[in-house]
Design a protein around this motif. Sequence first.
Motif, short mmCIF file in Angstrom:
data_model
loop_
_atom_site.label_atom_id
_atom_site.label_comp_id
_atom_site.label_asym_id
_atom_site.label_seq_id
_atom_site.Cartn_x
_atom_site.Cartn_y
_atom_site.Cartn_z
N LYS A 65 0.83 -1.21 0.00
CA LYS A 65 0.00 0.00 0.00
C LYS A 65 0.86 1.25 0.00
O LYS A 65 0.54 2.24 -0.65
CB LYS A 65 -0.93 0.00 1.21
CG LYS A 65 -2.07 -1.00 1.11
CD LYS A 65 -2.99 -0.91 2.32
CE LYS A 65 -4.14 -1.88 2.20
NZ LYS A 65 -5.06 -1.80 3.37
N ALA A 66 1.97 1.20 0.75
CA ALA A 66 2.84 2.37 0.83
C ALA A 66 3.41 2.74 -0.53
O ALA A 66 3.57 3.92 -0.86
CB ALA A 66 3.96 2.12 1.83
N TYR A 67 3.71 1.73 -1.34
CA TYR A 67 4.28 1.98 -2.67
C TYR A 67 3.22 2.16 -3.75
O TYR A 67 3.53 2.48 -4.89
CB TYR A 67 5.21 0.84 -3.07
CG TYR A 67 6.54 0.86 -2.37
CD1 TYR A 67 7.54 1.75 -2.73
CD2 TYR A 67 6.80 -0.01 -1.32
CE1 TYR A 67 8.76 1.78 -2.09
CE2 TYR A 67 8.01 0.00 -0.66
CZ TYR A 67 9.00 0.89 -1.06
OH TYR A 67 10.21 0.92 -0.41
N GLY A 68 1.97 1.89 -3.40
CA GLY A 68 0.90 2.04 -4.38
C GLY A 68 0.80 0.89 -5.37
O GLY A 68 0.25 1.06 -6.45
N THR A 69 1.32 -0.29 -5.02
CA THR A 69 1.24 -1.43 -5.93
C THR A 69 0.22 -2.44 -5.44
O THR A 69 0.07 -2.63 -4.23
CB THR A 69 2.62 -2.12 -6.05
OG1 THR A 69 2.47 -3.33 -6.84
CG2 THR A 69 3.17 -2.52 -4.70
N ASN A 118 0.51 -5.57 -6.01
CA ASN A 118 1.22 -6.85 -5.88
C ASN A 118 1.63 -7.11 -4.44
O ASN A 118 1.99 -6.18 -3.71
CB ASN A 118 2.46 -6.85 -6.76
CG ASN A 118 2.11 -6.60 -8.22
OD1 ASN A 118 1.29 -7.31 -8.79
ND2 ASN A 118 2.69 -5.55 -8.79
N ILE A 119 1.57 -8.38 -4.04
CA ILE A 119 1.96 -8.73 -2.68
C ILE A 119 2.90 -9.92 -2.73
O ILE A 119 2.97 -10.65 -3.72
CB ILE A 119 0.75 -9.09 -1.81
CG1 ILE A 119 0.01 -10.32 -2.37
CG2 ILE A 119 -0.20 -7.91 -1.67
CD1 ILE A 119 -1.04 -10.88 -1.44
N PHE A 120 3.65 -10.10 -1.67
CA PHE A 120 4.51 -11.27 -1.52
C PHE A 120 4.31 -11.83 -0.12
O PHE A 120 4.22 -11.07 0.84
CB PHE A 120 5.99 -10.90 -1.71
CG PHE A 120 6.91 -12.05 -1.44
CD1 PHE A 120 7.12 -13.02 -2.41
CD2 PHE A 120 7.53 -12.19 -0.21
CE1 PHE A 120 7.95 -14.10 -2.17
CE2 PHE A 120 8.37 -13.27 0.04
CZ PHE A 120 8.58 -14.22 -0.94
N SER A 121 4.21 -13.13 -0.04
CA SER A 121 4.07 -13.76 1.26
C SER A 121 4.90 -15.02 1.28
O SER A 121 5.60 -15.36 0.31
CB SER A 121 2.59 -14.11 1.54
OG SER A 121 2.21 -15.23 0.76
N TYR A 122 4.84 -15.74 2.39
CA TYR A 122 5.58 -16.99 2.53
C TYR A 122 5.04 -18.09 1.64
O TYR A 122 5.68 -19.13 1.46
CB TYR A 122 5.51 -17.46 3.98
CG TYR A 122 4.14 -17.99 4.35
CD1 TYR A 122 3.87 -19.35 4.32
CD2 TYR A 122 3.10 -17.12 4.68
CE1 TYR A 122 2.61 -19.84 4.62
CE2 TYR A 122 1.85 -17.60 4.98
CZ TYR A 122 1.60 -18.96 4.95
OH TYR A 122 0.36 -19.44 5.23
N GLU A 123 3.85 -17.90 1.06
CA GLU A 123 3.17 -19.00 0.37
C GLU A 123 4.01 -19.59 -0.75
O GLU A 123 4.08 -20.81 -0.92
CB GLU A 123 1.82 -18.55 -0.17
CG GLU A 123 1.03 -19.73 -0.74
CD GLU A 123 -0.37 -19.34 -1.18
OE1 GLU A 123 -1.25 -20.20 -1.15
OE2 GLU A 123 -0.57 -18.17 -1.57
N SER A 124 4.70 -18.75 -1.54
CA SER A 124 5.44 -19.27 -2.68
C SER A 124 6.62 -20.14 -2.27
O SER A 124 7.08 -20.98 -3.03
CB SER A 124 5.94 -18.12 -3.56
OG SER A 124 6.84 -17.30 -2.85
#
Length: 206
Positions: A1-5, A7-13
């Motif tokens: 949210k801070a960067y306005g994107t 896209n997210i990244f989590s541990y799932e991958s």
Amino acid sequence: KAYGTPNIFSYESSCPLARNVALEVTLGTSGVAIDYAKVDYLVSFGRNHMETIAVPQAQGIVAALARGARMVYLDPRRTPTSTAATTWLQPVPGTDLAFVLAMIQVLIADNLYDAAFVDGYTHGFAELSQAVAECTPEWAAAKTGITAGTIRDVARDFGAARPRAVADFGWFSAGYLNEFQLRRAILALNALVGNLEVPGGIFLVK
């Protein structure tokens, strides 16, 4: 949210992605739970249950073992789970899929699967049978380093314990290119023993 994107990244991958996608495309949901405390025969592929953040699951396995359940644990490494298991097997890393396919082959060839469950609740049994026809324990032994007799014994014991037999489809499943197919094969193995929605089996949860 801070960067306005978006896209997210989590541990799932790096942890459960292959498992979750396999569950979604095979069962239609990743919302599943294993009734560890009531399992009679558990096969676990590299999941180190005794060093886990999933404490209730580990407690369920301990309770099952205390009442006489058996656990076959496949892991090249010596871990606390390997010492707790009734049988510890050390496959060549990355060959778990061959072990599972051989188990499926034995269950079908020896008629140890739940035919009523397979006929009523699954699709593709004929195709599965054809696909694993040559995946004998001897074939898997050459890949896994585990003897054909051991593989055959595990498969037969697994079939004999149905429906309170479970092959754990695991969590940490991002190590090899075959991880997705490994988790799908494990789910097919479970379907063969008809362990869905029964005590000591696998339950669908929201």
